[in-house]
Write a protein that holds these residues in place. Structure first.
Motif, PDB file in Angstrom:
ATOM      1  N   ARG A   1       0.845  -1.199   0.000  1.00 19.80           N
ATOM      2  CA  ARG A   1       0.000   0.000   0.000  1.00 19.80           C
ATOM      3  C   ARG A   1       0.880   1.249   0.000  1.00 19.80           C
ATOM      4  N   VAL A   2       0.654   2.101  -0.986  1.00 21.32           N
ATOM      5  CA  VAL A   2       1.449   3.317  -1.134  1.00 21.32           C
ATOM      6  C   VAL A   2       0.504   4.520  -1.178  1.00 21.32           C
ATOM      7  N   LEU A   3       0.793   5.506  -0.336  1.00 25.95           N
ATOM      8  CA  LEU A   3       0.062   6.770  -0.373  1.00 25.95           C
ATOM      9  C   LEU A   3       0.881   7.806  -1.121  1.00 25.95           C
ATOM     10  N   ILE A   4       0.259   8.442  -2.083  1.00 26.36           N
ATOM     11  CA  ILE A   4       0.822   9.641  -2.674  1.00 26.36           C
ATOM     12  C   ILE A   4      -0.097  10.757  -2.181  1.00 26.36           C
ATOM     13  N   GLY A   5       0.280  11.361  -1.051  1.00 29.57           N
ATOM     14  CA  GLY A   5      -0.504  12.426  -0.447  1.00 29.57           C
ATOM     15  C   GLY A   5      -0.082  13.749  -1.039  1.00 29.57           C
ATOM     16  N   TYR A   6      -1.058  14.635  -1.243  1.00 34.91           N
ATOM     17  CA  TYR A   6      -0.705  15.899  -1.893  1.00 34.91           C
ATOM     18  C   TYR A   6      -1.576  17.047  -1.403  1.00 34.91           C
TER      19      TYR A   6
ATOM     20  N   GLU B   1      -2.329  16.551 -10.319  1.00 38.21           N
ATOM     21  CA  GLU B   1      -2.072  15.788 -11.537  1.00 38.21           C
ATOM     22  C   GLU B   1      -0.733  15.063 -11.475  1.00 38.21           C
ATOM     23  N   ILE B   2       0.259  15.676 -10.870  1.00 40.56           N
ATOM     24  CA  ILE B   2       1.557  15.002 -10.710  1.00 40.56           C
ATOM     25  C   ILE B   2       1.404  13.825  -9.759  1.00 40.56           C
ATOM     26  N   ALA B   3       0.705  14.012  -8.638  1.00 41.33           N
ATOM     27  CA  ALA B   3       0.485  12.917  -7.680  1.00 41.33           C
ATOM     28  C   ALA B   3      -0.251  11.756  -8.345  1.00 41.33           C
ATOM     29  N   GLU B   4      -1.258  12.061  -9.143  1.00 40.14           N
ATOM     30  CA  GLU B   4      -1.997  11.016  -9.841  1.00 40.14           C
ATOM     31  C   GLU B   4      -1.110  10.271 -10.833  1.00 40.14           C
ATOM     32  N   ARG B   5      -0.214  10.997 -11.472  1.00 40.17           N
ATOM     33  CA  ARG B   5       0.697  10.361 -12.431  1.00 40.17           C
ATOM     34  C   ARG B   5       1.679   9.440 -11.702  1.00 40.17           C
TER      35      ARG B   5
END
Length: 179
Positions: A2-7, A16-20
């Motif tokens: 499980r990885v969180l890209i929190g922004y 958009e960068i976090a989603e990419r």
């Protein structure tokens, strides 16, 4: 894993960068999700953390630094990366000038000891600019300036995936550390 890209994003460029980044990590078989900090779970719900914020006046947005404060212990116990997004990166690159990390990133790095920090250029729409910038934009007949380097962003996400694969990271610790 499980990885969180929190922004924290003010106008959508950082989102958009976090989603990419999340998309690229999913391509490497990680269960990655991009979430604004207001909707992100506590850091201990994830095995790996990537945190990013738009930068204004050389600082991360308040919701980003607040998330770090609330989750500092869990963040320090997990593999973590940071990214910042701002116009200073685009301007600095254009004039070959050094770009310093945002002021609060240094203190965040001391607290959680991330594996790295990247500063990416963002995108602007003329309505985001102060009046002189909007006038200049009108004279130049431009409505949007997107300075994001998607190949660089993809390469950074791929590097994170490679580091995770090489370290055998699981549950926030390397497999070697469990033996």
């Amino acid at each position: 894993m499980r990885v969180l890209i929190g922004y924290a994003s003010k106008h959508g460029s950082t989102r958009e960068i976090a989603e990419r980044v999340a998309q690229r990590l999913r391509e490497h078989s990680h269960n990655a999700e991009a979430r604004p900090f207001a909707r992100a779970r506590r850091a201990d719900a994830y095995e790996v953390i990537v945190l990013g914020s738009a930068v204004y006046y050389s600082r991360w947005l308040k919701e980003a630094t607040a998330y770090v404060r609330r989750n500092a212990t869990a963040l320090a116990a997990r593999p973590a990366w940071l990214f910042s997004v701002g116009a200073a990166r685009a301007v600095g690159a254009r004039f070959n000038a050094p770009v310093n990390p945002p002021r609060d990133v240094t203190s965040i790095q001391r607290k959680i000891r991330p594996r790295g920090h990247r500063f990416f250029a963002g995108a602007l729409r003329k309505e985001q600019l102060p009046l002189p910038g909007r006038l200049l934009s009108r004279l130049m007949r431009s409505g949007r300036a997107d300075f994001r380097d998607w190949a660089d962003i993809d390469a950074w996400a791929d590097k994170i995936a490679a580091e995770l694969a090489a370290s055998g990271t699981s549950n926030g610790r390397s497999k070697a550390a469990k033996n």
